[in-house]
Design a protein around this motif. Structure first.
Motif, PDB file in Angstrom:
ATOM      1  N   PHE A  98       2.705   0.733  -6.854  1.00  0.00           N
ATOM      2  CA  PHE A  98       2.793  -0.678  -7.223  1.00  0.00           C
ATOM      3  C   PHE A  98       3.633  -1.440  -6.208  1.00  0.00           C
ATOM      4  CE2 PHE A  98       5.334  -4.106  -9.075  1.00  0.00           C
ATOM      5  CZ  PHE A  98       4.340  -4.928  -9.583  1.00  0.00           C
ATOM      6  N   GLY A  99       3.179  -2.614  -5.846  1.00  0.00           N
ATOM      7  CA  GLY A  99       4.005  -3.497  -5.020  1.00  0.00           C
ATOM      8  C   GLY A  99       3.170  -4.315  -4.053  1.00  0.00           C
ATOM      9  N   VAL A 100       3.697  -5.480  -3.716  1.00  0.00           N
ATOM     10  CA  VAL A 100       2.992  -6.360  -2.778  1.00  0.00           C
ATOM     11  C   VAL A 100       2.793  -5.638  -1.445  1.00  0.00           C
ATOM     12  CG1 VAL A 100       3.245  -8.472  -1.412  1.00  0.00           C
ATOM     13  CG2 VAL A 100       3.795  -8.491  -3.853  1.00  0.00           C
ATOM     14  N   GLY A 101       1.560  -5.565  -0.995  1.00  0.00           N
ATOM     15  CA  GLY A 101       1.254  -4.942   0.299  1.00  0.00           C
ATOM     16  C   GLY A 101       1.026  -3.440   0.211  1.00  0.00           C
ATOM     17  N   CYS A 102       1.157  -2.846  -0.972  1.00  0.00           N
ATOM     18  CA  CYS A 102       1.029  -1.382  -1.059  1.00  0.00           C
ATOM     19  C   CYS A 102      -0.388  -0.912  -0.740  1.00  0.00           C
ATOM     20  CB  CYS A 102       1.498  -0.841  -2.404  1.00  0.00           C
ATOM     21  SG  CYS A 102       0.368  -1.152  -3.773  1.00  0.00           S
ATOM     22  N   PHE A 103      -1.353  -1.836  -0.761  1.00  0.00           N
ATOM     23  CA  PHE A 103      -2.727  -1.480  -0.398  1.00  0.00           C
ATOM     24  C   PHE A 103      -2.773  -0.836   0.995  1.00  0.00           C
ATOM     25  CE2 PHE A 103      -6.919  -2.641   1.409  1.00  0.00           C
ATOM     26  CZ  PHE A 103      -7.718  -1.951   0.515  1.00  0.00           C
ATOM     27  N   ASP A 104      -1.835  -1.270   1.864  1.00  0.00           N
ATOM     28  CA  ASP A 104      -1.853  -0.738   3.233  1.00  0.00           C
ATOM     29  C   ASP A 104      -1.411   0.723   3.307  1.00  0.00           C
ATOM     30  OD1 ASP A 104      -2.944  -3.033   4.374  1.00  0.00           O
ATOM     31  OD2 ASP A 104      -0.979  -4.017   4.372  1.00  0.00           O
ATOM     32  N   GLN A 105      -0.951   1.284   2.213  1.00  0.00           N
ATOM     33  CA  GLN A 105      -0.634   2.719   2.185  1.00  0.00           C
ATOM     34  C   GLN A 105      -1.828   3.572   1.753  1.00  0.00           C
ATOM     35  OE1 GLN A 105       3.721   1.714   0.592  1.00  0.00           O
ATOM     36  NE2 GLN A 105       3.291   3.901   0.429  1.00  0.00           N
ATOM     37  N   LEU A 106      -2.953   2.911   1.492  1.00  0.00           N
ATOM     38  CA  LEU A 106      -4.122   3.646   1.001  1.00  0.00           C
ATOM     39  C   LEU A 106      -4.550   4.765   1.966  1.00  0.00           C
ATOM     40  CD1 LEU A 106      -6.293   3.916  -1.211  1.00  0.00           C
ATOM     41  CD2 LEU A 106      -7.619   2.159  -0.041  1.00  0.00           C
ATOM     42  N   GLY A 107      -4.519   4.461   3.258  1.00  0.00           N
ATOM     43  CA  GLY A 107      -4.919   5.462   4.254  1.00  0.00           C
ATOM     44  C   GLY A 107      -4.085   6.730   4.125  1.00  0.00           C
ATOM     45  N   ASP A 108      -2.775   6.567   3.980  1.00  0.00           N
ATOM     46  CA  ASP A 108      -1.874   7.726   3.850  1.00  0.00           C
ATOM     47  C   ASP A 108      -2.125   8.471   2.544  1.00  0.00           C
ATOM     48  OD1 ASP A 108      -0.731   7.013   6.206  1.00  0.00           O
ATOM     49  OD2 ASP A 108       0.980   5.960   5.291  1.00  0.00           O
ATOM     50  N   ILE A 109      -2.445   7.700   1.506  1.00  0.00           N
ATOM     51  CA  ILE A 109      -2.704   8.325   0.202  1.00  0.00           C
ATOM     52  C   ILE A 109      -3.966   9.188   0.268  1.00  0.00           C
ATOM     53  CG2 ILE A 109      -3.400   7.791  -2.190  1.00  0.00           C
ATOM     54  CD1 ILE A 109      -1.571   5.283  -1.980  1.00  0.00           C
ATOM     55  N   LEU A 110      -4.972   8.683   0.984  1.00  0.00           N
ATOM     56  CA  LEU A 110      -6.261   9.384   1.019  1.00  0.00           C
ATOM     57  C   LEU A 110      -6.270  10.591   1.960  1.00  0.00           C
ATOM     58  CD1 LEU A 110      -8.667   6.279   1.097  1.00  0.00           C
ATOM     59  CD2 LEU A 110      -8.111   7.731  -0.869  1.00  0.00           C
ATOM     60  N   LEU A 111      -5.436  10.535   2.992  1.00  0.00           N
ATOM     61  CA  LEU A 111      -5.494  11.572   4.031  1.00  0.00           C
ATOM     62  C   LEU A 111      -5.487  13.002   3.485  1.00  0.00           C
ATOM     63  CD1 LEU A 111      -5.904  11.354   7.040  1.00  0.00           C
ATOM     64  CD2 LEU A 111      -3.413  11.494   7.339  1.00  0.00           C
ATOM     65  N   PRO A 112      -4.535  13.357   2.630  1.00  0.00           N
ATOM     66  CA  PRO A 112      -4.540  14.749   2.132  1.00  0.00           C
ATOM     67  C   PRO A 112      -5.726  15.077   1.221  1.00  0.00           C
ATOM     68  CG  PRO A 112      -2.657  13.497   1.239  1.00  0.00           C
ATOM     69  CD  PRO A 112      -3.411  12.568   2.119  1.00  0.00           C
ATOM     70  N   LYS A 113      -6.456  14.062   0.803  1.00  0.00           N
ATOM     71  CA  LYS A 113      -7.598  14.294  -0.096  1.00  0.00           C
ATOM     72  C   LYS A 113      -8.895  14.510   0.692  1.00  0.00           C
ATOM     73  CE  LYS A 113      -5.009  13.648  -3.614  1.00  0.00           C
ATOM     74  NZ  LYS A 113      -4.653  14.788  -4.452  1.00  0.00           N
ATOM     75  N   ARG A 114      -8.835  14.276   2.004  1.00  0.00           N
ATOM     76  CA  ARG A 114     -10.047  14.431   2.814  1.00  0.00           C
ATOM     77  C   ARG A 114     -10.334  15.905   3.029  1.00  0.00           C
ATOM     78  NH1 ARG A 114     -11.882   9.850   5.308  1.00  0.00           N
ATOM     79  NH2 ARG A 114     -10.533   8.023   5.118  1.00  0.00           N
ATOM     80  N   THR A 170      -8.433  -5.957  -8.415  1.00  0.00           N
ATOM     81  CA  THR A 170      -8.218  -7.212  -7.673  1.00  0.00           C
ATOM     82  C   THR A 170      -8.185  -8.403  -8.625  1.00  0.00           C
ATOM     83  OG1 THR A 170     -10.579  -7.593  -7.319  1.00  0.00           O
ATOM     84  CG2 THR A 170      -9.422  -6.268  -5.655  1.00  0.00           C
ATOM     85  N   ILE A 171      -8.229  -8.155  -9.902  1.00  0.00           N
ATOM     86  CA  ILE A 171      -8.086  -9.193 -10.926  1.00  0.00           C
ATOM     87  C   ILE A 171      -7.481  -8.460 -12.121  1.00  0.00           C
ATOM     88  CG2 ILE A 171     -10.498  -8.853 -11.643  1.00  0.00           C
ATOM     89  CD1 ILE A 171     -10.616 -11.775 -12.490  1.00  0.00           C
ATOM     90  N   SER A 172      -6.591  -9.129 -12.868  1.00  0.00           N
ATOM     91  CA  SER A 172      -5.826  -8.401 -13.891  1.00  0.00           C
ATOM     92  C   SER A 172      -6.248  -8.768 -15.304  1.00  0.00           C
ATOM     93  CB  SER A 172      -4.336  -8.714 -13.741  1.00  0.00           C
ATOM     94  OG  SER A 172      -3.882  -8.317 -12.475  1.00  0.00           O
ATOM     95  N   GLY A 173      -6.311  -7.767 -16.165  1.00  0.00           N
ATOM     96  CA  GLY A 173      -6.513  -8.042 -17.582  1.00  0.00           C
ATOM     97  C   GLY A 173      -7.240  -6.981 -18.374  1.00  0.00           C
ATOM     98  N   ASP A 210      -7.771   9.148 -10.689  1.00  0.00           N
ATOM     99  CA  ASP A 210      -6.755  10.085 -10.183  1.00  0.00           C
ATOM    100  C   ASP A 210      -5.600   9.327  -9.547  1.00  0.00           C
ATOM    101  OD1 ASP A 210      -8.181  12.639 -10.615  1.00  0.00           O
ATOM    102  OD2 ASP A 210      -9.660  11.693  -9.286  1.00  0.00           O
ATOM    103  N   GLN A 211      -5.900   8.136  -9.096  1.00  0.00           N
ATOM    104  CA  GLN A 211      -4.890   7.325  -8.401  1.00  0.00           C
ATOM    105  C   GLN A 211      -5.233   5.869  -8.641  1.00  0.00           C
ATOM    106  OE1 GLN A 211      -2.347   8.087  -5.551  1.00  0.00           O
ATOM    107  NE2 GLN A 211      -1.890   5.976  -6.108  1.00  0.00           N
ATOM    108  N   VAL A 212      -4.204   5.050  -8.886  1.00  0.00           N
ATOM    109  CA  VAL A 212      -4.421   3.608  -8.969  1.00  0.00           C
ATOM    110  C   VAL A 212      -3.479   2.915  -7.995  1.00  0.00           C
ATOM    111  CG1 VAL A 212      -4.161   1.577 -10.463  1.00  0.00           C
ATOM    112  CG2 VAL A 212      -5.380   3.575 -11.306  1.00  0.00           C
ATOM    113  N   VAL A 213      -4.001   1.912  -7.333  1.00  0.00           N
ATOM    114  CA  VAL A 213      -3.213   1.138  -6.364  1.00  0.00           C
ATOM    115  C   VAL A 213      -3.054  -0.268  -6.930  1.00  0.00           C
ATOM    116  CG1 VAL A 213      -3.173   0.207  -4.002  1.00  0.00           C
ATOM    117  CG2 VAL A 213      -4.103   2.507  -4.432  1.00  0.00           C
ATOM    118  N   LEU A 214      -1.834  -0.617  -7.296  1.00  0.00           N
ATOM    119  CA  LEU A 214      -1.580  -1.931  -7.897  1.00  0.00           C
ATOM    120  C   LEU A 214      -0.874  -2.827  -6.873  1.00  0.00           C
ATOM    121  CD1 LEU A 214      -0.228  -0.939 -11.459  1.00  0.00           C
ATOM    122  CD2 LEU A 214      -2.561  -1.607 -10.830  1.00  0.00           C
ATOM    123  N   ASP A 215      -1.654  -3.611  -6.175  1.00  0.00           N
ATOM    124  CA  ASP A 215      -1.088  -4.545  -5.196  1.00  0.00           C
ATOM    125  C   ASP A 215      -1.354  -5.955  -5.717  1.00  0.00           C
ATOM    126  OD1 ASP A 215      -0.543  -6.258  -3.092  1.00  0.00           O
ATOM    127  OD2 ASP A 215      -1.340  -4.888  -1.564  1.00  0.00           O
TER     128      ASP A 215
END
Ligand code: NAD
Ligand code: ZN
Length: 375
Positions: A31-47, A157-160, A188-193
């Motif tokens: 969770f956090g503003v801009g955390c979307f940019d960590q997606l690449g790092d999150i996915l790497l070990p899953k490849r 990308t929209i909340s509710g 398995d993973q949620v990205v809240l940006d």
């Protein structure tokens, strides 16, 4: 219909023995503003390897926007843009699975869904169907999925809606609208940006946000309420009040609504929704009215059931100068009206949660017709 068999999974009425639901939660969340940019790092070990792509299913509202250039594409990863104009269908899921299977020799390393409830549900379903045979429609129901889904990530990308935390994916099948409810559905993973929700148009922001508010009202005023649900529901309701009646900055409002959605979803996971959702399902089934708007259209006329909630809702409508469409059911044929009423009444657990086990003595087809005719 969607929530029908939930009765056996959910808490039962107070004081009676219950079959307690042992439900999965999202194991990882960032969770956090801009955390979307960590997606690449999150996915790497899953490849799994360079031949096993990550498939990104993205709301086509983002096509050509800066978000697309932030997708951490590697190797033969693929982006598929999908319209959220209509709610997801089983045949769409089947077509996507076929496309992925015919294009790639290796099974994907993962599915990433980026968008609102529509795209989140689509992604959950595709992840399940990549590991299970036949059509998605075969698995609409409760606990029919045999094999775990492939790794799947949800990026709202929209909340509710709370679709980011739920164990269901609501799909329109050949002859019914019903969720694939299973322990394998949950992400398995949620990205809240919160910044990803910046571009949402005001009316849509309100409708989808009100889905969360209504989840809270229905859960907190339901007979299935328990301490687990209440703890999440109260927090979500407080956040909704801050967002829709307070004077937050836009960035605070984005953050708080994102967390309200999460908590609201958690609250109904362990209780149930109520009258508004039961009526809204009928509207959506017969007229294709989307979930958030459908809930608002119905909820404004439910002061008899949720007096405090409806009073707050009216304040929120006024504060944000939202004019709900009207006259939607005025011209409806008697046959369509009858279908709408039947669909709504078939949502038995929702009615039971709202009004208790004797709900059938309190609600008639005529009661529902009177409400629908006002819409
Ligand atoms: P949505 O995904 O249908 O999107 C609504 C609109 O907002 C679309 O036009 C979309 O393109 C647009 N949009 C989304 N993000 C945007 C952004 N950042 N900027 C600009 N536009 C944006 O909306 P929703 O209300 O989140 O989802 C509704 C769906 O969710 C329904 O299909 C419903 O059945 C489902 N749902 C699922 C669950 C669950 O637990 N699985 C719960 C409730 C609802
Ligand atoms: Zn809802």
């Amino acid at each position: 219909m969607d929530e029908k068999k939930d009765l056996t999974l959910h808490m039962t009425k107070k004081g009676t023995p219950a079959i307690y639901k042992n439900f999965p939660m999202v194991p990882r969340v960032i969770f956090g503003v801009g955390c979307f940019d960590q997606l690449g790092d999150i996915l790497l070990p899953k490849r799994k390897n360079s031949e096993a792509p990550i498939i990104y299913l993205i709301d086509d509202v983002f096509e050509g926007t800066p978000l697309t250039s932030r997708i951490p594409l590697l190797f033969n990863d693929k982006i598929v843009f999908i319209s959220a104009d209509e709610e997801p269908k089983t045949e769409q899921v089947d077509a996507l699975v076929l496309m992925i299977k015919s294009e790639f020799q290796e099974a994907p390393s993962g599915i990433v869904g980026i968008g609102g409830g529509t795209l989140l549900d689509m992604s959950k379903a595709v992840a399940i169907m990549l590991n299970n045979t036949g059509s998605a429609s075969k698995y609409q129901g409760w606990d029919l999925v045999g094999k775990p889904a492939i790794y799947h990530v949800g990026v709202p990308t929209i909340s509710g809606t709370g679709a980011e935390v739920s164990r269901t994916t609501v799909l329109l099948g050949p002859n019914r609208k019903l969720g694939i409810n299973s322990d394998y559905t949950t992400f398995d993973q949620v990205v809240l940006d919160p910044d990803l929700t910046k571009g949402v148009e005001k009316d849509q922001w309100f409708y989808t946000g009100m889905d969360c508010f209504i989840h809270c009202i229905e859960s907190l005023n339901g007979t299935y309420l328990n301490a687990f649900s209440q703890s999440y529901g109260e927090k979500a309701l407080d956040l909704c009040k801050e967002v829709f009646l307070g004077s937050l900055t836009p960035s605070e409002a984005r953050e708080k609504l994102m967390m309200a959605s999460w908590h609201g979803g958690m609250s109904i996971a362990y209780s149930q929704v109520g009258v508004a959702h039961a009526l809204s399902y009928g509207l959506s089934y017969v007229l294709g009215v989307k979930h958030g708007l459908g809930n608002c259209l119905v909820f404004q006329h439910l002061e008899e059931y949720y007096p405090e909630g409806v009073a707050l809702f009216r304040k929120m409508l006024a504060q944000h100068q939202i004019n709900l469409p009207s006259g939607i059911c005025r011209e409806l044929s008697e046959e369509d009206m009858s279908t709408m009423i039947s669909v709504s009444l078939s949502m038995e657990p929702l009615w039971e949660n709202a009004l208790g086990s004797s709900w059938k003595t309190q609600i008639s087809r005529d009661t529902l017709k009177k409400i629908y005719r006002k819409i």
